[in-house]
Design a protein around this motif. Structure first.
Motif, PDB file in Angstrom:
ATOM      1  N   GLN A  10       0.837  -1.216   0.037  1.00 51.87           N
ATOM      2  CA  GLN A  10      -0.238  -0.169  -0.050  1.00 51.87           C
ATOM      3  C   GLN A  10       1.119   1.297  -0.085  1.00 51.87           C
ATOM      4  OE1 GLN A  10      -2.705  -0.016   3.380  1.00 51.87           O
ATOM      5  NE2 GLN A  10      -3.917   1.625   2.620  1.00 51.87           N
ATOM      6  N   GLU A  11       0.678   2.254  -0.689  1.00 53.24           N
ATOM      7  CA  GLU A  11       1.277   3.433  -0.731  1.00 53.24           C
ATOM      8  C   GLU A  11       1.071   4.277   0.289  1.00 53.24           C
ATOM      9  OE1 GLU A  11       0.698   5.382  -4.816  1.00 53.24           O
ATOM     10  OE2 GLU A  11      -1.152   6.250  -3.875  1.00 53.24           O
ATOM     11  N   PRO A  12       2.059   4.830   0.633  1.00 54.78           N
ATOM     12  CA  PRO A  12       2.007   5.998   1.875  1.00 54.78           C
ATOM     13  C   PRO A  12       1.413   7.077   1.490  1.00 54.78           C
ATOM     14  CG  PRO A  12       4.316   5.721   1.403  1.00 54.78           C
ATOM     15  CD  PRO A  12       3.360   4.523   0.447  1.00 54.78           C
ATOM     16  N   ASP A  13       0.664   7.950   2.201  1.00 51.93           N
ATOM     17  CA  ASP A  13       0.331   9.191   1.874  1.00 51.93           C
ATOM     18  C   ASP A  13       1.605  10.126   1.600  1.00 51.93           C
ATOM     19  OD1 ASP A  13      -2.483   8.819   2.092  1.00 51.93           O
ATOM     20  OD2 ASP A  13      -2.645   9.320   3.822  1.00 51.93           O
ATOM     21  N   ARG A  14       1.304  11.310   0.825  1.00 49.32           N
ATOM     22  CA  ARG A  14       2.484  12.161   0.406  1.00 49.32           C
ATOM     23  C   ARG A  14       2.814  12.643   1.988  1.00 49.32           C
ATOM     24  NH1 ARG A  14       5.067  14.919  -3.722  1.00 49.32           N
ATOM     25  NH2 ARG A  14       6.639  16.187  -2.597  1.00 49.32           N
ATOM     26  N   SER A  15       1.972  13.080   2.689  1.00 52.94           N
ATOM     27  CA  SER A  15       2.406  13.720   4.067  1.00 52.94           C
ATOM     28  C   SER A  15       3.240  12.749   4.888  1.00 52.94           C
ATOM     29  CB  SER A  15       0.941  14.222   4.783  1.00 52.94           C
ATOM     30  OG  SER A  15       0.306  12.951   4.982  1.00 52.94           O
ATOM     31  N   GLU A  16       3.116  11.626   4.601  1.00 53.37           N
ATOM     32  CA  GLU A  16       4.054  10.541   5.294  1.00 53.37           C
ATOM     33  C   GLU A  16       5.503  10.716   4.866  1.00 53.37           C
ATOM     34  OE1 GLU A  16       2.677   6.743   6.277  1.00 53.37           O
ATOM     35  OE2 GLU A  16       0.892   7.356   5.162  1.00 53.37           O
ATOM     36  N   ILE A  17       5.606  10.699   3.451  1.00 52.24           N
ATOM     37  CA  ILE A  17       6.901  11.048   2.920  1.00 52.24           C
ATOM     38  C   ILE A  17       7.423  12.312   3.143  1.00 52.24           C
ATOM     39  CG2 ILE A  17       8.068  11.128   0.461  1.00 52.24           C
ATOM     40  CD1 ILE A  17       7.150   8.107   1.400  1.00 52.24           C
ATOM     41  N   ALA A  74       7.086  13.994   5.723  1.00 47.40           N
ATOM     42  CA  ALA A  74       7.607  13.954   7.382  1.00 47.40           C
ATOM     43  C   ALA A  74       8.546  13.034   7.552  1.00 47.40           C
ATOM     44  CB  ALA A  74       6.168  13.596   8.188  1.00 47.40           C
ATOM     45  N   LEU A  75       9.216  12.265   6.761  1.00 49.78           N
ATOM     46  CA  LEU A  75      10.479  11.409   6.968  1.00 49.78           C
ATOM     47  C   LEU A  75      11.560  12.297   7.416  1.00 49.78           C
ATOM     48  CD1 LEU A  75      10.474   9.106   3.837  1.00 49.78           C
ATOM     49  CD2 LEU A  75       9.847   8.465   6.141  1.00 49.78           C
ATOM     50  N   GLU A  76      12.131  11.627   8.397  1.00 51.20           N
ATOM     51  CA  GLU A  76      13.291  12.205   8.826  1.00 51.20           C
ATOM     52  C   GLU A  76      14.619  11.638   8.519  1.00 51.20           C
ATOM     53  OE1 GLU A  76      13.502  12.640  13.256  1.00 51.20           O
ATOM     54  OE2 GLU A  76      11.390  13.531  13.189  1.00 51.20           O
ATOM     55  N   PRO A  79      23.991   1.718   3.964  1.00 47.24           N
ATOM     56  CA  PRO A  79      23.069   1.092   4.780  1.00 47.24           C
ATOM     57  C   PRO A  79      21.806   1.894   5.677  1.00 47.24           C
ATOM     58  CG  PRO A  79      25.142   0.946   5.848  1.00 47.24           C
ATOM     59  CD  PRO A  79      25.196   1.580   4.597  1.00 47.24           C
ATOM     60  N   ASP A  80      22.367   3.106   5.856  1.00 44.65           N
ATOM     61  CA  ASP A  80      21.354   3.846   6.802  1.00 44.65           C
ATOM     62  C   ASP A  80      20.573   4.657   6.011  1.00 44.65           C
ATOM     63  OD1 ASP A  80      22.754   2.771   8.996  1.00 44.65           O
ATOM     64  OD2 ASP A  80      24.172   4.366   9.068  1.00 44.65           O
ATOM     65  N   VAL A  81      20.263   4.445   4.759  1.00 49.45           N
ATOM     66  CA  VAL A  81      19.460   5.281   3.905  1.00 49.45           C
ATOM     67  C   VAL A  81      18.302   4.246   3.944  1.00 49.45           C
ATOM     68  CG1 VAL A  81      18.796   6.277   1.501  1.00 49.45           C
ATOM     69  CG2 VAL A  81      21.182   6.513   2.674  1.00 49.45           C
ATOM     70  N   ARG A  82      17.228   4.974   4.149  1.00 50.29           N
ATOM     71  CA  ARG A  82      15.634   4.277   3.997  1.00 50.29           C
ATOM     72  C   ARG A  82      15.402   4.207   2.587  1.00 50.29           C
ATOM     73  NH1 ARG A  82      11.515   7.298   7.210  1.00 50.29           N
ATOM     74  NH2 ARG A  82      12.675   6.229   8.994  1.00 50.29           N
ATOM     75  N   HIS A  83      14.931   2.959   2.171  1.00 52.12           N
ATOM     76  CA  HIS A  83      14.615   2.519   0.795  1.00 52.12           C
ATOM     77  C   HIS A  83      13.077   2.325   0.392  1.00 52.12           C
ATOM     78  CE1 HIS A  83      14.687   0.056  -3.055  1.00 52.12           C
ATOM     79  NE2 HIS A  83      14.732   1.300  -3.495  1.00 52.12           N
ATOM     80  N   ILE A  84      12.273   3.085   0.296  1.00 55.19           N
ATOM     81  CA  ILE A  84      10.705   2.858   0.087  1.00 55.19           C
ATOM     82  C   ILE A  84      10.572   2.533  -1.522  1.00 55.19           C
ATOM     83  CG2 ILE A  84       8.456   3.742   0.469  1.00 55.19           C
ATOM     84  CD1 ILE A  84      10.031   5.857   2.387  1.00 55.19           C
ATOM     85  N   LYS A  85      10.031   1.220  -1.695  1.00 61.67           N
ATOM     86  CA  LYS A  85       9.805   1.039  -3.125  1.00 61.67           C
ATOM     87  C   LYS A  85       8.351   0.884  -3.523  1.00 61.67           C
ATOM     88  CE  LYS A  85      11.874  -2.575  -6.081  1.00 61.67           C
ATOM     89  NZ  LYS A  85      12.876  -3.461  -6.262  1.00 61.67           N
ATOM     90  N   ILE A  86       7.596   1.896  -4.248  1.00 60.83           N
ATOM     91  CA  ILE A  86       6.219   2.268  -4.444  1.00 60.83           C
ATOM     92  C   ILE A  86       5.796   1.331  -5.753  1.00 60.83           C
ATOM     93  CG2 ILE A  86       4.665   3.778  -4.615  1.00 60.83           C
ATOM     94  CD1 ILE A  86       5.458   3.581  -1.833  1.00 60.83           C
ATOM     95  N   GLY A 113      12.435  14.562   4.136  1.00 59.96           N
ATOM     96  CA  GLY A 113      11.437  14.976   3.397  1.00 59.96           C
ATOM     97  C   GLY A 113      11.452  15.743   2.102  1.00 59.96           C
ATOM     98  N   GLN A 114      12.448  16.475   2.086  1.00 57.87           N
ATOM     99  CA  GLN A 114      12.790  17.387   0.855  1.00 57.87           C
ATOM    100  C   GLN A 114      13.552  16.619  -0.141  1.00 57.87           C
ATOM    101  OE1 GLN A 114      11.568  20.523   0.967  1.00 57.87           O
ATOM    102  NE2 GLN A 114      10.338  19.709   2.664  1.00 57.87           N
TER     103      GLN A 114
END
Length: 111
Positions: free
Chosen positions: A10-17, A19-21, A51-58, A84-85
């Protein structure tokens, strides 16, 4: 964290992306896309040193709002984010160096 090899169910909302830190990469594509499949080896190689970079595959496609909010037109599209930017973007990357260079922009401490 590190590279993710599965598309999100399920894709996250844009607001969640937004807000990523910290550093993150959002990859838009599809599991049946030839360009996406070909990009997986260089993506994995580049992520090995970050390895510390979060990878979100949509999984992107018709009716998917998140991809449209990022104006994705071709797959795969990698969007490199810091807090988030958007910092960088690669469309249909084919080489590890370009991916690694973009990763360094969001994670200068990578190996």
């Amino acid at each position: 964290m590190g590279m993710n090899d599965k598309y999100a169910a399920q894709e996250p909302d844009r607001s969640e992306i937004d807000a990523l830190e910290g550093p993150a990469v959002v990859e838009f594509g599809a599991p049946w896309c030839g360009f996406c499949l070909a990009a997986q080896v260089p993506i994995a190689s580049a992520f090995a040193t970050h390895p510390d970079v979060r990878h979100i595959k949509i999984e992107d496609g018709s009716g998917r709002r998140l991809g449209r909010s990022f104006k994705v037109k071709l797959w795969p599209t990698l969007v490199f984010l810091n807090n988030g930017q958007e910092v960088a973007r690669l469309v249909r990357p084919t080489d590890e160096k370009s991916i690694r260079d973009a990763l360094r922009q969001i994670d200068p401490r990578g190996q």
